[in-house]
Design a protein around this motif. Sequence first.
Motif, PDB file in Angstrom:
ATOM      1  N   ALA A  14       0.945  -0.954  -0.033  1.00  0.00           N
ATOM      2  CA  ALA A  14      -0.351  -0.161   0.074  1.00  0.00           C
ATOM      3  C   ALA A  14       0.694   1.335  -0.026  1.00  0.00           C
ATOM      4  O   ALA A  14       0.637   2.330  -0.771  1.00  0.00           O
ATOM      5  N   GLY A  15       2.011   1.248   0.585  1.00  0.00           N
ATOM      6  CA  GLY A  15       3.035   2.389   0.794  1.00  0.00           C
ATOM      7  C   GLY A  15       3.616   2.696  -0.363  1.00  0.00           C
ATOM      8  O   GLY A  15       4.099   3.716  -0.586  1.00  0.00           O
ATOM      9  N   LEU A  16       3.583   1.882  -1.390  1.00  0.00           N
ATOM     10  CA  LEU A  16       4.337   1.793  -2.733  1.00  0.00           C
ATOM     11  C   LEU A  16       3.813   3.080  -3.422  1.00  0.00           C
ATOM     12  O   LEU A  16       4.429   3.743  -4.008  1.00  0.00           O
ATOM     13  N   THR A  20       7.733   8.197  -4.933  1.00  0.00           N
ATOM     14  CA  THR A  20       7.817   8.523  -6.272  1.00  0.00           C
ATOM     15  C   THR A  20       9.343   8.749  -6.869  1.00  0.00           C
ATOM     16  O   THR A  20       9.255   9.539  -7.806  1.00  0.00           O
ATOM     17  N   ASN A  21      10.043   8.388  -6.317  1.00  0.00           N
ATOM     18  CA  ASN A  21      11.295   8.246  -6.645  1.00  0.00           C
ATOM     19  C   ASN A  21      11.987   6.923  -6.666  1.00  0.00           C
ATOM     20  O   ASN A  21      11.939   5.882  -5.777  1.00  0.00           O
ATOM     21  N   LEU A  22      12.984   6.664  -7.651  1.00  0.00           N
ATOM     22  CA  LEU A  22      13.531   5.308  -7.904  1.00  0.00           C
ATOM     23  C   LEU A  22      14.363   4.980  -6.535  1.00  0.00           C
ATOM     24  O   LEU A  22      14.583   4.018  -6.165  1.00  0.00           O
ATOM     25  N   ARG A  75       6.043  -0.923  -9.620  1.00  0.00           N
ATOM     26  CA  ARG A  75       6.068   0.348  -9.179  1.00  0.00           C
ATOM     27  C   ARG A  75       7.243   0.940 -10.007  1.00  0.00           C
ATOM     28  O   ARG A  75       7.372   2.278 -10.415  1.00  0.00           O
ATOM     29  N   ARG A  76       8.389   0.143 -10.013  1.00  0.00           N
ATOM     30  CA  ARG A  76       9.603   0.354 -10.555  1.00  0.00           C
ATOM     31  C   ARG A  76       9.312   0.849 -12.121  1.00  0.00           C
ATOM     32  O   ARG A  76      10.057   2.057 -12.585  1.00  0.00           O
ATOM     33  N   THR A  77       8.521  -0.002 -12.780  1.00  0.00           N
ATOM     34  CA  THR A  77       8.308   0.356 -14.129  1.00  0.00           C
ATOM     35  C   THR A  77       7.678   1.723 -14.605  1.00  0.00           C
ATOM     36  O   THR A  77       7.948   2.390 -15.149  1.00  0.00           O
ATOM     37  N   ASP A  81       9.334   4.724 -16.473  1.00  0.00           N
ATOM     38  CA  ASP A  81       8.572   5.382 -17.642  1.00  0.00           C
ATOM     39  C   ASP A  81       8.384   6.890 -17.467  1.00  0.00           C
ATOM     40  O   ASP A  81       8.581   7.735 -18.408  1.00  0.00           O
ATOM     41  N   ALA A  82       8.098   7.135 -16.167  1.00  0.00           N
ATOM     42  CA  ALA A  82       7.884   8.670 -15.718  1.00  0.00           C
ATOM     43  C   ALA A  82       9.184   9.335 -16.074  1.00  0.00           C
ATOM     44  O   ALA A  82       9.077  10.462 -16.481  1.00  0.00           O
ATOM     45  N   ALA A  83      10.191   8.837 -15.508  1.00  0.00           N
ATOM     46  CA  ALA A  83      11.528   9.482 -15.584  1.00  0.00           C
ATOM     47  C   ALA A  83      11.891   9.649 -16.982  1.00  0.00           C
ATOM     48  O   ALA A  83      12.347  10.673 -17.296  1.00  0.00           O
ATOM     49  N   LEU A  84      11.621   8.658 -18.022  1.00  0.00           N
ATOM     50  CA  LEU A  84      11.914   8.620 -19.278  1.00  0.00           C
ATOM     51  C   LEU A  84      11.264   9.875 -20.006  1.00  0.00           C
ATOM     52  O   LEU A  84      11.665  10.566 -20.782  1.00  0.00           O
ATOM     53  N   ILE A  85      10.057  10.014 -19.590  1.00  0.00           N
ATOM     54  CA  ILE A  85       9.277  11.037 -20.340  1.00  0.00           C
ATOM     55  C   ILE A  85       9.920  12.349 -20.124  1.00  0.00           C
ATOM     56  O   ILE A  85      10.051  13.146 -20.892  1.00  0.00           O
ATOM     57  N   VAL A  86      10.212  12.606 -18.776  1.00  0.00           N
ATOM     58  CA  VAL A  86      10.799  14.033 -18.282  1.00  0.00           C
ATOM     59  C   VAL A  86      12.102  14.010 -19.029  1.00  0.00           C
ATOM     60  O   VAL A  86      12.411  14.793 -19.596  1.00  0.00           O
ATOM     61  N   GLN A  87      12.947  12.963 -19.278  1.00  0.00           N
ATOM     62  CA  GLN A  87      14.183  12.890 -19.865  1.00  0.00           C
ATOM     63  C   GLN A  87      13.852  13.311 -21.289  1.00  0.00           C
ATOM     64  O   GLN A  87      14.720  14.079 -21.850  1.00  0.00           O
ATOM     65  N   PHE A  88      13.087  12.682 -21.948  1.00  0.00           N
ATOM     66  CA  PHE A  88      12.874  12.756 -23.210  1.00  0.00           C
ATOM     67  C   PHE A  88      12.518  14.148 -23.704  1.00  0.00           C
ATOM     68  O   PHE A  88      13.028  14.884 -24.607  1.00  0.00           O
ATOM     69  N   GLU A  89      11.680  14.779 -22.731  1.00  0.00           N
ATOM     70  CA  GLU A  89      11.178  16.326 -22.989  1.00  0.00           C
ATOM     71  C   GLU A  89      12.422  17.055 -23.008  1.00  0.00           C
ATOM     72  O   GLU A  89      12.703  18.106 -23.752  1.00  0.00           O
ATOM     73  N   ALA A  90      13.337  16.894 -21.864  1.00  0.00           N
ATOM     74  CA  ALA A  90      14.490  17.727 -21.692  1.00  0.00           C
ATOM     75  C   ALA A  90      15.519  17.486 -22.938  1.00  0.00           C
ATOM     76  O   ALA A  90      16.060  18.487 -23.155  1.00  0.00           O
ATOM     77  N   GLU A  91      15.401  16.345 -23.556  1.00  0.00           N
ATOM     78  CA  GLU A  91      16.368  16.041 -24.597  1.00  0.00           C
ATOM     79  C   GLU A  91      15.894  16.556 -26.092  1.00  0.00           C
ATOM     80  O   GLU A  91      16.622  16.274 -27.069  1.00  0.00           O
TER      81      GLU A  91
END
Lengths: 333, 795
Positions: A14-16, A20-22, A75-77, A81-91
């Motif tokens: 439930a805590g997962l 919000t952070n790897l 949860r890791r996936t 995915d969320a982190a990649l979206i942020v990265q892609f936008e930044a790049e």
Amino acid sequence: MIDQLRTDAAAVIAGLGDVTNLDVLGEVEREAFGKTGFLSGAKKGIGALAPEDRKDAGRAINEIRGEVEAAIAARRTVLKDAALIVQFEAERLDLTEIPSSDAAVGHAHIVTQAWEELEDVFVGMGFRIAEGPEVETDWYNFDALNIPPSHPARDGFDTLYVNHGEPGKTLLRTHTSPVQIRTMLDQEPPIYTVAPGRVFRRDTADATHMPVFHQLEGLVIDRNISLADLAGTIEAFAEAYFGPGFSSRLRPNHFPFTEPSAEYDIQRPDGSWLELGGCGMVHPNVLRAGGIDPEEYSGFAFGFGIDRLALMKFGVEDLRELFTNDVRFLSQF
Amino acid sequence: MNVLLSWMQEFAPITGEPEEIAKTMTELGMVVESIQTVGASWDGIIVAKVLALAPHPEADRIQLVSVDTGSTELHAAGEAGDDSLQICCGAFNMAVGDLVPLATLGTTMPGGMEIARRKLRGQWSNGMICSGPELEIAGEVDADGILVLPSDLVVGTPLVEALGASTDIMFDLDIEGNRPDALSMIGVVRDLAAKQGVPFSVPERSVPTGDSVASERASVTIDAPDLCKRFGFRVLDNVTIGESPAWMAQRLTAAGMRPINSIVDISNYVMLELGQPNHTYDLAKVADGVLSVRMGREGETITTLDDVERSITESDGVIANAADEPIGLAGVMGGASTEIGEDTTSVLLEAAIWDRMIIAKTVRRLNLRSEASTRYERGVDPEGVQRGLDRFCQLAIEICGATVSSGTIVVDGNLEVTPPVRTRLTKINHLLGTDLTIEQVVGYLDPIGYTSSPSEDGVLSVHIPSWRPDSSIEEDIVEEVGRHHGYEKSGKRVPRPAQNGELTPNQLGRRRIRRAFLGAGYSEAMPMPFLAPDDLLRAGLADEGITLSNPLVAEESVLRTSLLPGLLKAVAYNQSHRNAGVQLYELGRIYLGSDQELPDEQEWVAAIRADADAVCATQLLDQTTATLTLRDVSLRNAERAGLHPTRSAEVVFRGRVLGEVGEIDPRVLEAYEIEGRVAWLQLNTAPILSALSNAPKYKKVSRFPSSDLDLAFVVDDKVSAKDVSRNLVKAGGQLVRSVKLFDVFRGEQVGEGKRSLAYAIRLQAADHTLEDDEVSAARQAMIDAVAKFHKGELR
């Protein structure tokens, strides 16, 4: 114990949702499965159970462990995915605004392109490629080719002579035919060769003439070679080089080094004709000059200009363009 | 050669559409370049009579011509009433009563002009009175004026009908050097008739003669029998020279010759018809009618018919007079001194056979080509001399009212006769790939004059016709059979060589070299191998180029000894056309002097880059040799001709100089008007090709971890960086995988005249993971080596 374990596991799962952070997720994972984690404690607790209950307890623990692992992985996936979206936008890059590279690109000359393509076509037909010197003796260029000393082609009007050795004996070859003689003297029949090469004439440069140009000469010497073999070879070449639907014809002509002689034309699929070059059955005097007995062997020869094919392929109209070395020309092909 | 269908039909009943006939001629080797309809555009042109001439009131250059057209209908178009028609005309050569060709309103002229009614300065013109050129039957006499027609024509008849002219088909043929017979109507039609299977014959011309005897009027001696194979002549008197009949003028014009006057036209007509060139002398101007034929003499001159004084040499043939002075250039052009003039009445007509090579030599020497010389150079039929003379006489009687003396004088020099040629049926079928019978072969040969008799089984003894001087061997007969049987009937068969087709190792290697330079970004240039006399010196090279003995222009008179001048020109050209920083390479031959039969021809590859320095050139060398996997390539700083003295090096490969690399000498750049630095690399391909023919030997790739070291040394400026790295490699031994110079530093920290060289070194063992002490031992060995050989200190 198992119930407690289920409660703990449910709490972790439930805590997962709040993770919000790897990195934090990694900590949660270590806490759950580490030495001090609740699952380790449960494993140790198995020893305290009655032997008949241990098996069920072990299975239950593994089951709970699997549930927690799966939940963490899921949860890791999500987090990745969320982190990649942020990265892609930044790049993000606009590839249409990239300046073109300064690195130069090398372009092969169209004469060389045609030359090599022709070599490949003839290699595919079982021919080998012969070569010879560009500066020749008058014997190889004329005498051996049945062009007698008094022939007008031999005077200084068409032929460029070179100041080397005995005057009037050394010249810039006027055709690739001397290579025929050199090939015949070098090897025993059967001979199936083509000789592409640079040739020279005493011409003023204009749209269709250059003092330097390139020819390809074919020579076949074998037993029982006839005009039919010549016609067949020309046709096979026409199809291989120009493509399917191209055909050819021979019509009588005259050259000192062949008898009978012919001119050959290539017919395009649209029915129009292209006059390509001269050919014929090798003259017995030429065979003899090459050390071949005309009663034992016969052969044919054919020749054409390489430059003209190169011009035609790319729609270039002026032969002089080939020799200007202007990069605006060279880099188009 | 232009041939006319109607003319040919005088000798054989040729049939078929013009296109079909053209196809047949092309298949016989007489290639038809074009087909034209001639004499077709005289529709609407009629014979008219000049009734009156009056000056134009407003214009000096135009007169008003009143003509009778024979048709009141036509007259009605004008204002003058039913009896005549007014025409404005710019020519003044007609008189009242003359008959003239009139293009009526609505006519389209041969040149395409439409005739319409129009007003010239207030006066109506109802048609056009035509000149010869406007009708495309140019005659010299009336070139500027109206064609005045013979007075016996009927007014009002169409011109075509009145002149007996008709439309004709003209074929423009491309005739090869082995077919001198096809430079005549009869030669072409003989071939064509044989192919069509129709009979061919040249009619005998009967020549009625007068009381005079030719042998009493003139004589000829041949003093040069190799020059003159045969000399024939006849004598004509009472010759009236005028205009040729229109049919003749039209045929000559259509065949591409300008009508001049009746005698000249007959001469040309006979030549075109029969292929026999002929020449006319004004007999009154030939002293005692004495002619002799001999070779020319140095210092002699002759004024030819074109009024040009020409020098004569010992290689020319001449016709001389009684005083032994040249009066004609044999087979090329007659002399002005015996030229036919308006007052000529007696003519000596010559038809001769000259040596082909002697004529060809004179033609080339004087650059003087005539219709006659073109035929003589290729060979004229010696058996056609009499026929040519007779045809001329017959036409001269008909057209010029000539009286012909009896007798033809024919004197022979060394006339060769080709013996019959033994021809085997097996040879014919073998070379043509056919299956012909003796009967078929004879059927092809007979109609074209190659008559034969069987000599043994399957063998013919073939007589060579006198008009085919090119034929002398069996293969020539094979060609004739092939032509008339049809090359296309041989079929097509692709011979299958037993060998595999392949490129030689050198040819494959050459392609790899090309690809290496293309891959490095260099485009292929193709400069001419000829140089101007000062090109080598301007490029800083020795002036040792082999020269041409007969260059067309000085700019192309020297063979290159280096690829440098050509590529410099290419760079200069591009720079002057604002193509900056070009990168070009060339793979081609250079020509060096030798004591052998032929010059030493070497193949080199060179690359040039504008706006680039020696660093670029060296990196290009590294890149291309790496692409080609050439090991053992090293550099030796050296001065090279044409290159920057302190920025060039020899390229050494396996202990021998392979070429040069560096920058072009600024003085050379100035001479070629090139700005900026220019990088240069030139290599001999022979050693590269021989190295490429062996595949590089595999070195096992180690799977064990490698260890990297960075070492920087302070060394003297004069120490070569390459030497330092070579010693590092040597000292490091087996473990060294690579040594790379990655930084060069000069500055206070390292001291005056010194620099720091920093190397990245990778060590690796083939069979184990490196131990620490191995690495430190190698490191120390390298430091020691640099200290020992270069007095270098570790930084």
